[in-house]
Structures are given as structure tokens and as C-alpha cells.
Design an enzyme around this catalytic site. Structure first.
Site, PDB file in Angstrom:
ATOM      1  N   CYS A  87      -7.306 -68.164  12.030  1.00 11.08           N
ATOM      2  CA  CYS A  87      -7.799 -66.903  11.460  1.00 11.08           C
ATOM      3  C   CYS A  87      -7.213 -65.685  12.157  1.00 11.08           C
ATOM      4  CB  CYS A  87      -9.324 -66.866  11.516  1.00 11.08           C
ATOM      5  SG  CYS A  87     -10.059 -68.303  10.733  1.00 11.08           S
ATOM      6  N   HIS A 331     -12.802 -62.564   3.852  1.00 11.45           N
ATOM      7  CA  HIS A 331     -12.021 -63.100   4.965  1.00 11.45           C
ATOM      8  C   HIS A 331     -10.914 -64.033   4.472  1.00 11.45           C
ATOM      9  CE1 HIS A 331     -10.779 -64.543   8.770  1.00 11.45           C
ATOM     10  NE2 HIS A 331     -11.621 -65.547   8.921  1.00 11.45           N
TER      11      HIS A 331
END
Lengths: 381, 381
Positions: A87, A331
Site C-alpha cells: 500500500c 484506497h
């Protein structure tokens, strides 16, 4: 060429974040890139080097080698490569681009963070994201909500935190997202609604968790020897790594990699958290916001709740995740770190007094942490 | 810090390449890293930054986020990240590491190229590798042998090449691999055996194709202001990208990205192919060696066959793929570009007259090409 004095954030653009079934990974890259180039008033021919932050292109879109895909989209013949750190891939791509400018190998660099996730159903994407965790955690059947639930419990055990306190993080994020045209969720929730949403991994509930998203974000960075009052500057960006798995770390109620990256940023650039007016931090789950505010030095250990209270009641001037954060803006993994830089830059561009911002992008449960410092012209004078 | 004058290849190590069923991806990283550190006489604590070249860790080993995995293996808290550009991932990781030294963000960098492929059966790994190609090529049911067969046919149509001529590339590589302790295949084949091996994608036969391999290779690069006569130096490394797919390129009998990267290397460093004494080039299929020798300027277009003949008969002094190349040493995708640098460095270390070497690492069918220049101390004096 000498080492450039200033790394200017010359342009930026992003797609909407969300369930974008009509977009392919390439479509997302193309739209964000075009917007960033337009914003920078540049053509692709004026870009020297390109870095792409992406985690799951191979698995979800059957496409690795995004450098060549980009080359084909734009007939670009220079260097393009993919950077991956789960991420944190977006911020790592920014780190690489900044390095190419600092090495004087390029004068203008483009960074594209992108992720196409919603083509997989949620169980499958959940398993895929566990590639960012350790083998032991995968074998134990853990998921990312599960890992952050363990961290939440560890934090609660150490410092105490009520259910409704935890809900304040998503409450604030959903409020902030209302004014962000790119946000996945433009919808407010009450503390009560958040605290009573479906239980996912005890104590984390549905509205504690950032969503699965598609999206892309792009920035143009330029090496400059002169300052422009209308631009923001990337002053520094630092990376620290740690165990992929939670076990073996010093504790589970803070992220040491964030502490180390932040300390480097503050020490090298002689700034302190108290001078920062805007931050985009990595709130993948509610507890992540509490930990990050402490790890980044905005609150003492165990005391971030009162800062969050102060931000909600506007007693604090700190602008916290104006985008709505990972929770409400969405996200799309590789895009997040780049979106954070865009949001912070937007807050800083055109300010006249000294203005400093921070970006904070985490890979996995803290195996990678990247902290960036953004400033206006005044910082350098 | 000023920009360093010299990038020294301070240490290197590699695992055996082959079907290493007893090794995990982590095991491969660990062994190559330990060997490179030992060779450089350094401990992990003396390394500032780490770049990992890998393509398929997510799919084959269920492990992305190799930066955090490395951090856990060595308790290393600095920056580690993964660089991906298909089969060129290793050389791209070297490019990133060199940039970190040139930017003066690090004094000592470690590069680890690694790939664990044999855990998948060959059809599955073949499909996986097609993530490096274009969507249209995947949809057309093409494989990499198929793509390079198209290139072979295009070359034959343009310049003419007999079946037995094509076989000279693998013939030479299997000969060279006999003395390489790390090679996957230490076995000679006659031209006849190669030309009569099983047909894979007409006109390519089994022994025209590099194998599926496991392996890792690691190098330590150090920024220096002084020269050591016993070390080799990475003078420059250049990247050029092109269409992921073969369609739309100017032609299919050469790789333009290689031509561009090589031209940059020669022009920037004022050297010519004629000065190069050793090269490790990307011979993923027989035709790739013919094209690369031309694209890199060692032979005129269509004339590489006579150079290969001269090398086989020792009329030419050019040392070509002393490792045995991708064909016989093996091709663990992310490791190949790093192994190439090791092989060239080994040939150059300790030489007293001017000695120059080239590395050449390709992603996909030419969507990425990376060319590196290696020299001994004499180059700088």
C-alpha cells in the site's frame, strides 16, 4: 548538472476513487496522467522519466510490465518502471522520482499511482492484499482487518479507548470527504452509526475499514533552481522498513517504521510536528489514525484521542486528511501515496506565510512507512 | 555530499540457477545476499538502501512487499523496495540503486534480483509471464516462444538465416555454461541436436528457448572518490521503453529500445562497441542473441551471424555471455540482470589494461531494455 535546489510539484491530477467498473487499469493511468500533464502545462515529450506505483496489476488486470504499457499509451521512449511496496507503492514511486531528479538524471519526472481492485470480488481481493503480510500471518488465516484488529486491541490494552472514541476517526473522515469531488463516499455517518455497523474483526466494524477502490493519481515533479510562490515543493521523503509480520516487532500499538521515517524527516530538515499545518496520513483502519498521530509526533503516546477531539471541535488548526483519507476518499492501493501528495500540495500552493505539510503512506501493517515533507516558497527563505 | 565520482561494484554473489525445489523465494534472497555481503566484506548494518528486482513473487510465492520480507530476514530498518519491469526487473533495480548513490542519498546500496518460478507447472508460468506482454497478445493466445517466433520469422524474412545458423546461439551458450558452477545446464549440444529438438513455436525449438528457473543474484554498489585496481565500476546504466506489444513497433527484426539505450550509453560515455571486450546480453531465445548483437552495435543489421561464427571459431576476441547466457545458465527473471552485472564485473576485476564490458537486460519482447557499462580503473584515467 549540479544537484537541483528545489523539487517543485509542478502539476497533479487524479481520477475519482471508487468502484469504477467502466475503467481498466490503463484507463485510470491515462486519465490521471492527462490531468497532471494539463495541470503542469506540459506534454509527455517534456517528461524525462516515469515511475508507476502499483501493487496488484499482475493479479487483477493480468498486466505486469506497466512501464511498457505506459510507453505504448503515450509513445514514450524514455525510462518507465514500476515500484512496489504494497500500500506504500505510491509514495515509494515518489521517492524514486525525487531521487532521479536529485541524481540529475532527469529534470522533470512523472509519478503515477494506480490500482484497479473492484474486478475481483472482496474475498479474493482480501486474500490478494495478504501478499503484503507475512507467510505466517497468511497461514494463520489472518486478513488485514484481522491484523489491524490485533493492533487495535493492543492499543486499547495499553492506553484504553472506548468504542465511540474509535469511531471519531471515520466520523471525521466522512465529514471531510463531503467536499472532495474525487471521494468514494460522500456521505456522513454519526458516531452511533459507525459504532453499530457490522462487526468485521473484533473490535473493528465495517465503518472502521477503508474500502476496496479503483483509482489513479499523478504528479509532475520538476528540478528547479528558482522558487515559484504559487507552487508547493517536495522538501524530502524518507522510507523505513520493518518486519512484514506483526510478530517480532517491539509492540503492536505503534508503527516503528513510521516513527523512524518521521524522525529522519524532522531531523534532516529541522522542522517539528508543531510546525505542520496539514497532513494526509494513512488511516486504512480507525486505529491507524490514532497510531499515526502519535508515531508522527503530533500527540504523545496514548494521547491522540484528545487531538482528534480538538480537530473535530475545531479547537486545533491542524488540517487532517482533507481528502477524507483512505476511509472515505477510498484506497486504491498504489494511488493513495500519490493522492496524499496532491492533497497536501493543494493546501500549500499559493499560501504566503510559511506553510508545511506532511504525507504518510504505510505498506502492509507497517512493514514499509514513507513520510514526505511539503512546503511553500517561504520554507527556503 | 557531492555527487560521487565512481560507483564501485564492491561485492557480488549468486545462488545456483535451476530447479531449486528446496529453496523458497526468501531462501534465494538470503543466500545471494549473504554471499554478496561476504564478498564485499560488509555486514548488513553497513548497507544504506536496498532494491529488489522481482516479477512474480506475488503470484508464485503469494508474497508481494519483498521490502518488508527483506527487512524481517535481516532486521534491516532502512529503505527496501521492489522494482518491476518484467524480465528487466534486475537491471532496473541496479538503475535505481545507482541513482540513490548518485543522488547522495546512500553511500552503499545492495541490489538483489530474485525469482522463484518452478513452483508453478510450465503452462501456468507461461501464462504468468505473458503479464509482461500486451493485452492483445494475451487475447490472441500468444506465448513468449510464440512472440519470439514471430520475431525470428521477421528476421529471417528480412535477412535470411538457416536453421543451423540459429542453433549456433544455444550451441555457444551451452559450451560457455560448462565452466559456470552456477549454470542450470552444464551439458553440451551439437548443432544437429539443437536443430532437431522438439518444435515449440515454429521455427523455435526447445533448445532455442531459455528455461524456467529459480535463482537469485546480489551486488553491493558503493559510491567512491578513489579507484581500486581490483574492482570493476558501473559507469552508467540506461533504460528505454517501448510498446508492450510487438504490433505498432517500427519492425519486428530488431529491438528499438535496445538501440536507444545503447546509443545513450555510447554517446554519454564516449565509448563504442568496438572497445567492449565482454558482454552479457539477453538471449531469452536464439534470435534474441542475433538481434542484440546488431542493436548494440557489435554487428551491422543482418550481419551478426558472422560475428557469432567468429566467436565460436575464436577469430573474435569478444567474450559473449561467459555465464552461458539465459539459455544455458538459466533465466530466473528478476535475477538475470543482476547476474549479468556480476559476470561482466568478474571478467573486468583485476585487469590492468583498459577493460570495458556491457550488460543488456530486456523486459518482455522489448518493451523495456536496459544497457549498462562496466569498466576497470583505467577507464577513468
Amino acid at each position: 548538472m549540479n544537484k537541483p535546489k528545489f523539487i517543485e510539484i509542478s502539476g497533479h491530477g487524479q481520477t475519482k476513487f471508487g468502484e469504477l467498473y467502466e475503467y481498466s487499469l490503463e484507463d485510470l493511468i491515462f486519465e490521471a496522467t492527462n490531468l497532471a500533464l494539463d495541470n503542469a502545462k506540459l506534454t509527455i515529450g517534456e517528461i524525462d522519466t516515469i515511475y508507476i506505483g502499483n501493487m496488484t496489476g499482475g493479479e487483477v488486470s493480468n498486466q505486469s510490465h506497466l512501464g511498457a504499457v505506459f510507453s505504448e499509451l503515450y509513445n514514450f521512449k524514455g525510462p518507465v518502471m514500476r515500484i512496489e511496496g504494497a500500500c506504500a507503492s505510491g509514495a515509494l514511486a515518489i521517492h524514486s522520482a525525487m531521487q532521479s531528479l536529485q541524481a540529475s538524471n532527469a529534470k522533470t519526472a512523472l509519478v503515477v499511482g494506480c490500482e484497479k481492485m473492484t474486478d475481483f470480488e472482496s474475498n479474493r481481493i482480501g486474500s490478494l492484499l495478504m501478499q503484503a503480510a507475512s507467510q505466517e500471518e497468511r497461514e494463520a488465516g489472518l486478513s488485514f482487518p484481522g491484523l489491524y484488529a490485533l493492533m487495535t486491541n493492543s492499543y486499547i490494552e495499553k492506553y484504553g479507548l472506548e468504542r465511540d472514541d474509535l469511531s471519531k476517526a471515520p466520523y471525521l473522515m466522512h465529514k471531510n470527504a463531503l467536499t472532495n469531488q474525487y471521494a468514494q463516499f460522500k456521505k456522513e455517518f454519526t458516531i452511533e452509526q459507525i459504532s453499530n455497523s457490522t462487526l468485521i474483526a473484533d473490535p473493528l466494524r465495517l465503518l472502521d475499514c477503508s474500502p476496496i477502490s479503483d483509482g489513479a493519481a499523478a504528479v509532475v515533479l520538476t528540478a528547479r533552481n528558482e522558487l515559484n510562490p504559487n507552487k508547493a515543493y517536495l522538501v524530502d521523503i524518507q522510507v523505513s522498513c520493518d518486519n512484514a509480520g506483526l510478530a517480532g516487532r517491539d509492540n503492536q500499538y505503534s508503527i516503528a517504521a513510521t516513527q523512524r521515517a518521521a524522525k529522519k524527516i524532522y531531523d534532516r530538515n529541522e522542522v517539528s510536528a508543531g510546525q505542520i499545518s496539514v497532513i494526509e496520513l494513512h488511516d486504512c483502519f480507525s486505529i491507524a489514525m490514532f497510531m499515526a498521530l502519535e508515531d508522527l509526533g503530533f500527540a504523545n503516546p496514548g494521547e491522540s484521542l484528545s487531538l482528534i477531539d480538538d480537530i473535530i471541535s475545531k479547537k486545533s488548526n491542524l488540517t487532517l486528511n482533507p481528502s477524507g483519507g483512505l476511509k472515505a476518499c477510498g484506497h486504491p492501493v498504489g494511488a493513495t501515496g500519490v493522492k496524499q501528495l496532491i492533497e497536501v500540495a493543494k493546501q500549500i500552493e499559493g499560501t504566503s506565510a510559511l506553510s508545511l505539510g506532511l504525507t504518510h503512506n504505510v505498506g502492509g501493517s507497517g512493514g514499509t512507512s514513507v513520510v514526505g515533507l511539503v512546503a511553500n516558497k517561504e520554507y527556503f527563505s
